[in-house]
Design a protein around this motif. Structure first.
Motif, PDB file in Angstrom:
ATOM      1  N   PHE A   8       0.861  -1.175   0.000  1.00 25.73           N
ATOM      2  CA  PHE A   8       0.000   0.000   0.000  1.00 25.73           C
ATOM      3  C   PHE A   8       0.902   1.232   0.000  1.00 25.73           C
ATOM      4  CE2 PHE A   8      -1.830   3.374   2.670  1.00 25.73           C
ATOM      5  CZ  PHE A   8      -2.894   3.726   1.865  1.00 25.73           C
ATOM      6  N   VAL A   9       0.568   2.216  -0.832  1.00 25.63           N
ATOM      7  CA  VAL A   9       1.419   3.397  -0.973  1.00 25.63           C
ATOM      8  C   VAL A   9       0.791   4.640  -0.370  1.00 25.63           C
ATOM      9  CG1 VAL A   9       2.569   4.941  -2.622  1.00 25.63           C
ATOM     10  CG2 VAL A   9       2.549   2.465  -3.014  1.00 25.63           C
ATOM     11  N   ILE A  10      -0.443   4.975  -0.770  1.00 28.96           N
ATOM     12  CA  ILE A  10      -1.042   6.206  -0.281  1.00 28.96           C
ATOM     13  C   ILE A  10      -2.549   6.193  -0.507  1.00 28.96           C
ATOM     14  CG2 ILE A  10      -0.804   7.478  -2.463  1.00 28.96           C
ATOM     15  CD1 ILE A  10      -0.111   9.975  -0.793  1.00 28.96           C
ATOM     16  N   PRO A  19       1.107   9.428  -7.066  1.00 29.53           N
ATOM     17  CA  PRO A  19       2.525   9.115  -7.309  1.00 29.53           C
ATOM     18  C   PRO A  19       3.034   9.785  -8.580  1.00 29.53           C
ATOM     19  CG  PRO A  19       1.316   7.142  -6.690  1.00 29.53           C
ATOM     20  CD  PRO A  19       0.288   8.210  -6.904  1.00 29.53           C
ATOM     21  N   GLU A  20       4.317  10.097  -8.595  1.00 30.22           N
ATOM     22  CA  GLU A  20       4.921  10.789  -9.729  1.00 30.22           C
ATOM     23  C   GLU A  20       6.005   9.957 -10.407  1.00 30.22           C
ATOM     24  OE1 GLU A  20       6.322  14.514  -8.211  1.00 30.22           O
ATOM     25  OE2 GLU A  20       4.296  15.339  -7.959  1.00 30.22           O
ATOM     26  N   ASP A  21       5.969   8.631 -10.195  1.00 30.86           N
ATOM     27  CA  ASP A  21       7.011   7.786 -10.780  1.00 30.86           C
ATOM     28  C   ASP A  21       6.676   7.287 -12.180  1.00 30.86           C
ATOM     29  OD1 ASP A  21       5.016   6.039 -10.048  1.00 30.86           O
ATOM     30  OD2 ASP A  21       6.173   5.088  -8.430  1.00 30.86           O
ATOM     31  N   GLY A  22       5.481   7.622 -12.680  1.00 34.85           N
ATOM     32  CA  GLY A  22       5.136   7.293 -14.057  1.00 34.85           C
ATOM     33  C   GLY A  22       4.733   5.860 -14.318  1.00 34.85           C
ATOM     34  N   LEU A  23       4.545   5.052 -13.281  1.00 38.10           N
ATOM     35  CA  LEU A  23       4.130   3.660 -13.483  1.00 38.10           C
ATOM     36  C   LEU A  23       2.709   3.596 -14.027  1.00 38.10           C
ATOM     37  CD1 LEU A  23       5.488   1.892 -10.262  1.00 38.10           C
ATOM     38  CD2 LEU A  23       6.551   2.006 -12.519  1.00 38.10           C
ATOM     39  N   HIS A  24       2.416   2.508 -14.736  1.00 37.03           N
ATOM     40  CA  HIS A  24       1.060   2.277 -15.221  1.00 37.03           C
ATOM     41  C   HIS A  24       0.085   2.245 -14.041  1.00 37.03           C
ATOM     42  CE1 HIS A  24       2.585   1.346 -19.172  1.00 37.03           C
ATOM     43  NE2 HIS A  24       3.252   0.279 -18.752  1.00 37.03           N
ATOM     44  N   PHE A  65      -2.013   0.893  -4.617  1.00 39.77           N
ATOM     45  CA  PHE A  65      -1.267  -0.313  -4.258  1.00 39.77           C
ATOM     46  C   PHE A  65      -0.267  -0.590  -5.379  1.00 39.77           C
ATOM     47  CE2 PHE A  65      -5.362  -0.575  -2.226  1.00 39.77           C
ATOM     48  CZ  PHE A  65      -5.078  -1.015  -0.944  1.00 39.77           C
ATOM     49  N   ARG A  66       1.013  -0.662  -5.028  1.00 40.96           N
ATOM     50  CA  ARG A  66       2.071  -0.891  -6.027  1.00 40.96           C
ATOM     51  C   ARG A  66       2.416  -2.374  -6.070  1.00 40.96           C
ATOM     52  NH1 ARG A  66       6.086   3.332  -5.161  1.00 40.96           N
ATOM     53  NH2 ARG A  66       6.620   2.158  -3.295  1.00 40.96           N
ATOM     54  N   VAL A  74      -5.401   1.141  -8.412  1.00 41.46           N
ATOM     55  CA  VAL A  74      -5.968   2.313  -7.757  1.00 41.46           C
ATOM     56  C   VAL A  74      -7.403   1.979  -7.383  1.00 41.46           C
ATOM     57  CG1 VAL A  74      -6.383   4.789  -7.893  1.00 41.46           C
ATOM     58  CG2 VAL A  74      -4.497   3.773  -9.193  1.00 41.46           C
ATOM     59  N   ASP A  75      -7.636   1.775  -6.100  1.00 45.48           N
ATOM     60  CA  ASP A  75      -8.937   1.361  -5.587  1.00 45.48           C
ATOM     61  C   ASP A  75      -9.820   2.579  -5.375  1.00 45.48           C
ATOM     62  OD1 ASP A  75     -11.010  -0.113  -4.523  1.00 45.48           O
ATOM     63  OD2 ASP A  75     -10.094  -0.304  -2.530  1.00 45.48           O
ATOM     64  N   PHE A  76     -10.951   2.633  -6.094  1.00 39.00           N
ATOM     65  CA  PHE A  76     -11.878   3.756  -6.008  1.00 39.00           C
ATOM     66  C   PHE A  76     -12.894   3.551  -4.872  1.00 39.00           C
ATOM     67  CE2 PHE A  76     -12.071   6.170 -10.252  1.00 39.00           C
ATOM     68  CZ  PHE A  76     -10.708   6.106 -10.398  1.00 39.00           C
TER      69      PHE A  76
END
Length: 218
Positions: A8-10, A19-24, A65-66, A74-76
């Motif tokens: 879990f990230v945020i 996030p700003e890392d550009g991942l899908h 979640f990464r 991305v859980d809505f």
């Protein structure tokens, strides 16, 4: 796909926290109690990573979640729960609309529907909204273990007709209890991400080219 790391990230409430890392990014949408948290835990091999609430409508943020340092689920917030205050629903709506329309990292939406019931008006409205914006969608029929396997085709036919499935959009039957559909869903995710990587100039609001026909998993 073999999941070697998941975290879990945020819990984000707006673009400044994304996030700003550009991942899908892959968005998960669905009614409250449709089984989003259970699906996430099953897909990530982490029991309890996505918390399963006994109080529908509790999620009020976009939960990131990464997985394998290669993508985010991305859980809505769940939609369609009557006891959630109108003001909160309006906030959710603005946040979700802004994300779906503007988030460049978004690749497609996974929309969860309960296989036991025909899609609700909210389910149909969400699917239609994604089509109007131009976002590819994978429909996941959850709780496949709750009905007999012999009735799967009948129930997915109702879902397909109610949503009026279009283009390359697919239905996958899923069970967080048995693991049914897990490998197929990962396969579909990877197929779509590969298709996206092969089209570097395609933005997140364009349709991903079809490589397989619309089909119902049996």
């Amino acid at each position: 796909m073999k999941v070697t790391s998941s975290e879990f990230v945020i819990s984000a409430v707006g673009p400044k926290q994304y996030p700003e890392d550009g991942l899908h990014e892959i968005a998960l949408v669905g009614r409250s109690n449709v089984g989003k948290s259970s699906l996430l835990n099953k897909m990530m091999n982490r029991k309890g990573l996505a918390r399963i609430s006994s109080r529908p409508g509790k999620t009020q943020t976009l939960n990131y979640f990464r997985v394998n340092q290669m993508l985010y689920f991305v859980d809505f917030p769940g939609y369609g729960y009557a006891k959630v205050a109108k003001s909160i629903k309006e906030t959710w709506g603005k946040m979700i609309e802004g994300y779906l329309k503007n988030r460049q990292e978004l690749r497609f939406v996974i929309q969860l529907v309960d296989i036991r019931h025909a899609p609700s008006k909210d389910d149909i409205a969400m699917y239609d909204w994604c089509k109007q914006i131009g976002i590819p969608t994978v429909v996941v029929a959850t709780k496949g273990d709750k009905i007999a396997r012999g009735r799967w085709l009948q129930h997915t036919k109702v879902i397909r007709q109610s949503l009026r499935l279009r283009g390359d959009d697919t239905i996958i039957i899923f069970s967080s209890e048995t693991g049914q559909g897990k490998d197929e869903l990962w396969g579909e995710i990877l197929r779509r991400l590969r298709a996206n990587d092969q089209e570097p100039e395609m933005d997140s609001q364009q349709e991903i080219p079809a490589t397989v026909s619309n089909k119902t998993t049996e």
